[in-house]
Design an enzyme around this catalytic site. Structure first.
Site, mmCIF file in Angstrom:
data_model
loop_
_atom_site.group_PDB
_atom_site.id
_atom_site.type_symbol
_atom_site.label_atom_id
_atom_site.label_comp_id
_atom_site.label_asym_id
_atom_site.label_seq_id
_atom_site.Cartn_x
_atom_site.Cartn_y
_atom_site.Cartn_z
ATOM 1 N N ALA A 38 -0.133 6.961 31.709
ATOM 2 C CA ALA A 38 -0.667 5.879 32.226
ATOM 3 C C ALA A 38 -1.954 6.107 32.452
ATOM 4 C CB ALA A 38 -0.050 5.854 34.094
ATOM 5 N N TYR A 56 -5.695 -0.643 39.913
ATOM 6 C CA TYR A 56 -5.053 0.278 39.224
ATOM 7 C C TYR A 56 -3.536 0.082 39.864
ATOM 8 C CZ TYR A 56 -2.197 4.545 39.414
ATOM 9 O OH TYR A 56 -1.045 5.337 39.404
ATOM 10 N N TRP A 75 0.698 10.884 45.351
ATOM 11 C CA TRP A 75 -0.183 12.066 45.768
ATOM 12 C C TRP A 75 0.337 13.272 44.771
ATOM 13 C CZ3 TRP A 75 -1.983 12.791 51.451
ATOM 14 C CH2 TRP A 75 -2.632 11.865 52.041
HETATM 15 N N1 LIG Z 1 -1.635 10.963 39.990
HETATM 16 C C1 LIG Z 1 -1.253 10.740 41.101
HETATM 17 O O1 LIG Z 1 -1.552 10.952 41.991
HETATM 18 C C2 LIG Z 1 -0.046 9.713 40.832
HETATM 19 C C3 LIG Z 1 0.561 9.092 42.081
HETATM 20 C C4 LIG Z 1 1.418 8.194 41.963
HETATM 21 C C5 LIG Z 1 2.095 7.748 40.606
HETATM 22 N N2 LIG Z 1 1.548 8.311 39.503
HETATM 23 C C6 LIG Z 1 1.900 8.098 38.069
HETATM 24 O O2 LIG Z 1 2.722 9.092 37.441
HETATM 25 C C7 LIG Z 1 2.738 8.927 36.439
HETATM 26 C C8 LIG Z 1 1.938 10.203 35.673
HETATM 27 O O3 LIG Z 1 0.726 10.196 36.137
HETATM 28 P P1 LIG Z 1 0.003 11.808 35.926
HETATM 29 O O4 LIG Z 1 -0.518 12.229 37.398
HETATM 30 O O5 LIG Z 1 0.578 12.643 35.232
HETATM 31 O O6 LIG Z 1 -1.236 11.218 35.274
HETATM 32 P P2 LIG Z 1 -2.029 12.025 34.079
HETATM 33 O O7 LIG Z 1 -2.181 13.358 34.203
HETATM 34 O O8 LIG Z 1 -3.594 11.005 34.213
HETATM 35 O O9 LIG Z 1 -1.401 11.528 32.734
HETATM 36 C C9 LIG Z 1 -1.451 10.430 31.973
HETATM 37 C C10 LIG Z 1 -1.489 10.446 30.524
HETATM 38 O O10 LIG Z 1 -1.359 9.307 30.182
HETATM 39 C C11 LIG Z 1 -2.069 9.194 28.879
HETATM 40 N N3 LIG Z 1 -2.574 7.991 28.606
HETATM 41 C C12 LIG Z 1 -3.866 7.344 29.210
HETATM 42 N N4 LIG Z 1 -4.165 6.319 28.289
HETATM 43 C C13 LIG Z 1 -3.391 6.225 27.235
HETATM 44 C C14 LIG Z 1 -3.224 5.571 26.096
HETATM 45 N N5 LIG Z 1 -3.955 4.357 25.616
HETATM 46 N N6 LIG Z 1 -2.629 5.977 25.170
HETATM 47 C C15 LIG Z 1 -1.753 7.185 25.249
HETATM 48 N N7 LIG Z 1 -1.919 7.845 26.223
HETATM 49 C C16 LIG Z 1 -2.830 7.518 27.185
HETATM 50 C C17 LIG Z 1 -3.110 10.363 28.974
HETATM 51 O O11 LIG Z 1 -3.797 10.850 28.095
HETATM 52 P P3 LIG Z 1 -4.983 11.497 27.774
HETATM 53 O O12 LIG Z 1 -4.704 12.900 28.356
HETATM 54 O O13 LIG Z 1 -5.670 11.898 26.596
HETATM 55 O O14 LIG Z 1 -6.000 11.030 29.130
HETATM 56 C C18 LIG Z 1 -2.643 11.372 29.848
HETATM 57 O O15 LIG Z 1 -2.095 12.236 29.159
HETATM 58 C C19 LIG Z 1 2.008 7.685 35.987
HETATM 59 O O16 LIG Z 1 2.706 6.807 35.738
HETATM 60 C C20 LIG Z 1 1.105 7.474 37.190
HETATM 61 O O17 LIG Z 1 0.760 5.943 37.607
HETATM 62 C C21 LIG Z 1 0.599 9.128 39.451
#
Ligand SMILES: NC(=O)c1ccc[n+]([C@@H]2O[C@H](COP(=O)([O-])OP(=O)(O)OC[C@H]3O[C@@H](n4cnc5c(N)ncnc54)[C@H](OP(=O)(O)O)[C@@H]3O)[C@@H](O)[C@H]2O)c1
Length: 305
Positions: free
Chosen positions: A60, A125, A155
């Protein structure tokens, strides 16, 4: 042997999933370098080439504040890409598991958000993530034989990936004597290991021909248990880190208001998700958030000793 395509293997949740999904079959993990989600046609050819039995999307655009200045990119990754994933999955008759967020809500409630509650995202977002949910739901409405699962969580923190609140606090606490943290936003810190465990259970259900996949399809909320503020979360991080012997310069954590810490995006003041619906699938309730934090920090530090 079942085949699982994991999109977003390098993110903090994706990294955990790569490990937890492995016992279920052959997992093909792809990161940005193998699959750029801004290229919908590459999404299609990737899924068609791998021919998985299930697609799990952990990728994402997650830069909440930056999304205000680059909404098109956020929509491309968070809405257009899941739309194409759903369309291809439907065509291949395979299910899609997708992750969404508490930021689809405005935080005006004061009791835990249910899956059926009206969404009203506050920033780009959250809007782009809600648009991604709607795109998947739209494919499902047109094709009732398409099975999907949207898991909203909140979170998120873990040992892997580029950064999160826990890692930021530990860095600041190592450098500074005082850290100021917002105390009027509440939610539930959720460890990536718990999310990965839950998604693995759901994937297992989708790979089981005995399970009614139509029954399983839908939106689910999942977080660790309990409620806290960012301020109390920060205090807990420092207490747990100290108990593990982590050297910190920090002397004080000061509670501040959201108004004292302006950001480009407004965050929901109340971000607690109700976990009841998913309990019908999981064997046990999710552990308390502090238990997850303690375990994550022990793994982070004890593995580095
Ligand atoms: N983080 C939070 O607090 C949170 C809260 C609620 C829900 N979520 C949801 O949980 C899920 C996982 O989140 P996370 O925290 O694991 O996020 P994260 O650590 O930011 O990982 C997101 C991944 O998506 C990849 N990505 C972004 N743009 C891309 C593109 N254009 N093409 C291919 N890959 C791409 C990123 O690649 P790069 O490594 O190359 O940047 C990264 O590896 C997401 O759906 C997010 O919306 C997260």
């Amino acid at each position: 042997m079942k085949r699982i395509l994991l999109i977003g293997q390098d993110g903090q949740v994706g990294h955990e999933l790569l490990r937890t999904l492995a016992p279920l079959g052959t997992v093909t993990g792809v990161g940005r370098s193998q699959l750029d989600l801004t290229q919908p046609d590459v999404i299609q050819t990737t899924i068609e080439t791998i021919e998985p039995d299930v697609v799990v999307n952990a990728a994402a655009y997650t830069a909440v504040d930056k999304a205000e200045s680059e909404p098109d990119l956020a929509y491309s990754v968070n809405a257009t890409a899941p739309k194409r994933m759903a369309e291809v999955a439907q065509k291949l008759r395979i299910p899609l598991i997708h992750i969404s967020t508490d930021y689809v809500f405005d935080g005006c409630k004061n009791t835990p958000y249910l899956e059926t509650d009206a969404t009203n995202p506050l920033g780009e977002y959250g809007k782009s993530k809600r648009a991604g949910e709607e795109e998947i739901l739209e494919v499902s409405n047109r094709h009732p034989d398409f099975h999907y699962l949207i898991l909203r969580t909140a979170w998120v923190y873990g040992a892997a990936g580029k950064g999160n609140f826990v890692k930021t606090m530990l860095r600041l606490g190592g450098d500074r004597e005082e850290v100021r943290v917002v105390a009027d936003q509440v939610g539930t810190p959720t460890w990536t290991a718990e999310i990965a465990r839950t998604i693995t259970t759901l994937t297992c259900q989708f790979l089981d021909p005995q399970v009614d996949h139509a029954d399983l399809s839908g939106i689910y909320h999942f977080t660790n248990s309990g409620v806290t503020s960012w301020y109390d979360f920060a205090v807990a991080i420092f207490e747990e880190a100290k108990s593990l012997g982590v050297p910190l310069k920090l002397q004080r954590v000061v509670p501040i208001t959201t108004a004292e810490y302006p950001t480009p995006t407004q965050r929901p003041a109340y971000s607690v998700l109700a976990n009841q619906k998913i309990q019908s699938i999981l064997q046990a309730p999710a552990p308390q958030w502090r238990q997850g934090l303690r375990q994550m920090l022990s793994e982070l530090y004890l593995s580095n000793l």
